[in-house]
Write an enzyme that holds these catalytic residues in place. Structure first.
Site, PDB file in Angstrom:
ATOM      1  N   LYS A 156       0.826  -1.231   0.000  1.00 63.76           N
ATOM      2  CA  LYS A 156       0.000   0.000   0.000  1.00 63.76           C
ATOM      3  C   LYS A 156       0.848   1.264   0.000  1.00 63.76           C
ATOM      4  CE  LYS A 156       0.317  -1.993   4.170  1.00 63.76           C
ATOM      5  NZ  LYS A 156      -0.101  -3.150   4.906  1.00 63.76           N
TER       6      LYS A 156
ATOM      7  N   ILE B  48     -10.553  -9.005   2.356  1.00 64.56           N
ATOM      8  CA  ILE B  48     -11.850  -8.490   1.879  1.00 64.56           C
ATOM      9  C   ILE B  48     -11.743  -8.035   0.426  1.00 64.56           C
ATOM     10  CG2 ILE B  48     -13.707  -6.831   2.290  1.00 64.56           C
ATOM     11  CD1 ILE B  48     -12.545  -6.405   5.110  1.00 64.56           C
TER      12      ILE B  48
ATOM     13  N   GLU C  26       2.981  -4.464  11.353  1.00 68.03           N
ATOM     14  CA  GLU C  26       4.107  -4.346  10.436  1.00 68.03           C
ATOM     15  C   GLU C  26       5.403  -4.458  11.235  1.00 68.03           C
ATOM     16  OE1 GLU C  26       3.586  -3.696   7.045  1.00 68.03           O
ATOM     17  OE2 GLU C  26       1.486  -3.916   7.513  1.00 68.03           O
TER      18      GLU C  26
ATOM     19  N   LYS D 160      -4.010   3.116   2.737  1.00 67.73           N
ATOM     20  CA  LYS D 160      -5.156   2.331   2.262  1.00 67.73           C
ATOM     21  C   LYS D 160      -6.319   3.225   1.819  1.00 67.73           C
ATOM     22  CE  LYS D 160      -3.905  -1.683   5.044  1.00 67.73           C
ATOM     23  NZ  LYS D 160      -4.021  -2.283   6.391  1.00 67.73           N
TER      24      LYS D 160
ATOM     25  N   GLY E 108      -3.095 -10.369   8.584  1.00 71.79           N
ATOM     26  CA  GLY E 108      -2.708 -11.759   8.821  1.00 71.79           C
ATOM     27  C   GLY E 108      -2.255 -12.399   7.516  1.00 71.79           C
TER      28      GLY E 108
HETATM   29  N1  HSE Z   1      -0.499  -4.046   9.540  1.00 71.30           N
HETATM   30  C1  HSE Z   1      -1.582  -4.096   8.637  1.00 71.30           C
HETATM   31  C2  HSE Z   1      -2.876  -4.080   9.448  1.00 71.30           C
HETATM   32  C3  HSE Z   1      -1.492  -5.336   7.826  1.00 71.30           C
HETATM   33  O1  HSE Z   1      -2.806  -4.288  10.645  1.00 71.30           O
HETATM   34  O2  HSE Z   1      -3.944  -3.820   8.908  1.00 71.30           O
HETATM   35  C4  HSE Z   1      -2.478  -5.449   6.733  1.00 71.30           C
HETATM   36  O3  HSE Z   1      -2.303  -4.425   5.805  1.00 71.30           O
END
Ligand code: HSE
Length: 416
Positions: free
Chosen positions: A101, A132, A186, A201, A298
């Site tokens: 992203k 999703i 992350e 995102k 995940g």
């Molecule tokens: N670290 C991100 C989250 C992982 O917790 O949404 C998925 O993009």
């Protein structure tokens, strides 16, 4: 269709696991299927699955010179060298599937243009909201609509942390450690916690919903690190929930983009979205309101979205992102929210009158005032009517100077 995978970390390993588990199932369903031919990493020890059936390489460029490989999957994350890998793969005439992203939010327009020039696809379902399906629907099923707004919970780690904080008195750091252990956070969790992951995102959702490219630098972004146990307890007592929400909508011919925590009534549909689950609301002029919900982080759920893109390519059914047009951002200072301001205060009879005077001077309407605690624990909690960000900042500066204010203990927006 042969595939080369770069990165065998959490999501890459999930992709290997899914392939080994389900490829026979895919092959039974469709003549056109995908074969994972090669995997690339500097260190394969992070992958718990048997990689001996694949070509293994430390050199990602070897995937680009292999004429059999049609799809390069980039799952290393981070800005560089991932951006270079994606760009060179597209230039080499390979389709690219990525969960990255950050690269797409910052360089999406240039990379999508590069994909178009080279007549290949750049697909990124896995970059937003894990398992999703939301990017593909935005680009295909919802195409007849003019999208009016997109908002929701798009970060699993912070949703997991906030859920645990609401459920227990667990310390923020302990909850974060658990999220990391489960592979949700992350490598650098500050991106999740400070809201930047959600920012990237929502920029991708805006790109697919509104065909806009915006500068990620100028978006209103606040994370969850300033949320205290006291904020959570206050919300719990009132049957409310604090969520980190990302939002994109048109406002006065500009894009209003924002990421910040918000207090929601317990009856709000997003209040029930807990743990690592994400939920994305889409409002279109013809389809009305839609809600997409599922596992937002995940390894395996995210890798499910990676394979969705690969199999779409194999079946010549990949979605196409419409060309992006640069859009102006609605100014942060003019964005409007209702705020709940929690002040630690001195004992003083005229406290409420004093507070009302300062709010009136700044033309900020008061919805509710609650005086709580006493002595050292004395608090004044004031809910405002909808107020511009700029006015709220000036109000907070004025409140901080009042002799009866010991501390501005918490400022949270409420309602959506
Ligand atoms: N670290 C991100 C989250 C992982 O917790 O949404 C998925 O993009």
């Amino acid at each position: 269709m042969n595939v080369g995978l770069i990165g065998t970390g959490v999501v890459g390993s999930g992709a290997v696991w899914i392939y080994q588990k389900n490829r026979a199932h895919w092959e039974a369903q469709s003549a056109e299927t995908a074969r994972l031919k090669a995997v690339c990493d500097l260190d394969f020890s992070r992958c718990p699955y048997d990689l001996t059936e694949f070509q293994r390489t430390h050199d990602w460029r070897s995937l680009l010179t292999d004429p059999e490989i049609e799809v390069v999957v980039e799952l290393i994350g981070g800005e560089e060298p991932a951006r270079t890998m994606i760009a060179e793969s597209l230039q080499a005439g390979k389709h690219v599937v990525t969960a990255n992203k950050m690269v797409l939010a910052k360089h999406g327009k240039a990379l999508l243009d590069l994909a178009a020039e080279n007549k290949v696809s750049l697909l990124f379902e896995a970059a937003v909201a894990g398992a999703i399906p939301v990017i593909a629907p935005m680009c295909s099923s919802l195409r007849p609509n003019q999208i009016q707004s997109v908002f929701g919970i798009v970060n699993g780690t912070t949703n997991f942390i906030l859920t645990r904080m609401h459920q227990s008195d667990a310390d923020f750091q302990d909850v974060l450690a658990e999220a990391q252990r489960l592979g949700y956070a992350e490598a650098d969790p500050s991106s999740d916690i400070e809201g930047r992951d959600s920012l990237y995102k929502i920029c991708l959702l805006a790109a697919t919903a509104f065909h806009t490219q915006v500068s990620v630098e100028d978006v209103l972004v606040e994370g969850i690190s300033a949320i205290t146990a006291a904020d959570i307890q206050w919300a719990n007592k009132r049957g409310q929930v604090i969520k980190l929400v990302a939002m994109a909508r048109w406002n006065d011919a500009r894009m209003e983009l924002r990421v910040h925590p918000v207090i929601l009534e317990g009856s709000h549909p997003l209040a029930a979205v807990n743990d690592v689950y994400n939920a994305v609301f889409v409002r279109g002029d013809c389809c009305g309101d839609l809600l997409f919900c599922g596992r937002g982080a995940g390894g395996t759920p995210t890798a499910s979205a990676v394979w969705a893109d690969i199999l779409a390519l194999a079946n010549r059914a990949a979605y196409r992102v419409a060309p992006l047009v640069p859009a102006g951002l609605f100014p942060k200072e003019e964005m409007v929210s209702s705020f709940r301001i929690r002040l630690r205060v001195t004992e003083q009879i005229s406290l409420v009158a004093e507070a009302c005077r300062v709010f009136a001077e700044h033309q900020v309407g008061i919805l509710e005032v609650v005086r709580a605690g006493s002595g050292e624990d004395g608090e004044l909690v004031i809910a405002t009517t909808p107020t511009q960000e700029g006015i709220k900042s000036r109000l907070l500066e004025a409140l901080a100077l009042q002799p009866w204010v010991k501390e501005i203990a918490g400022v949270l927006r409420f309602g959506l």
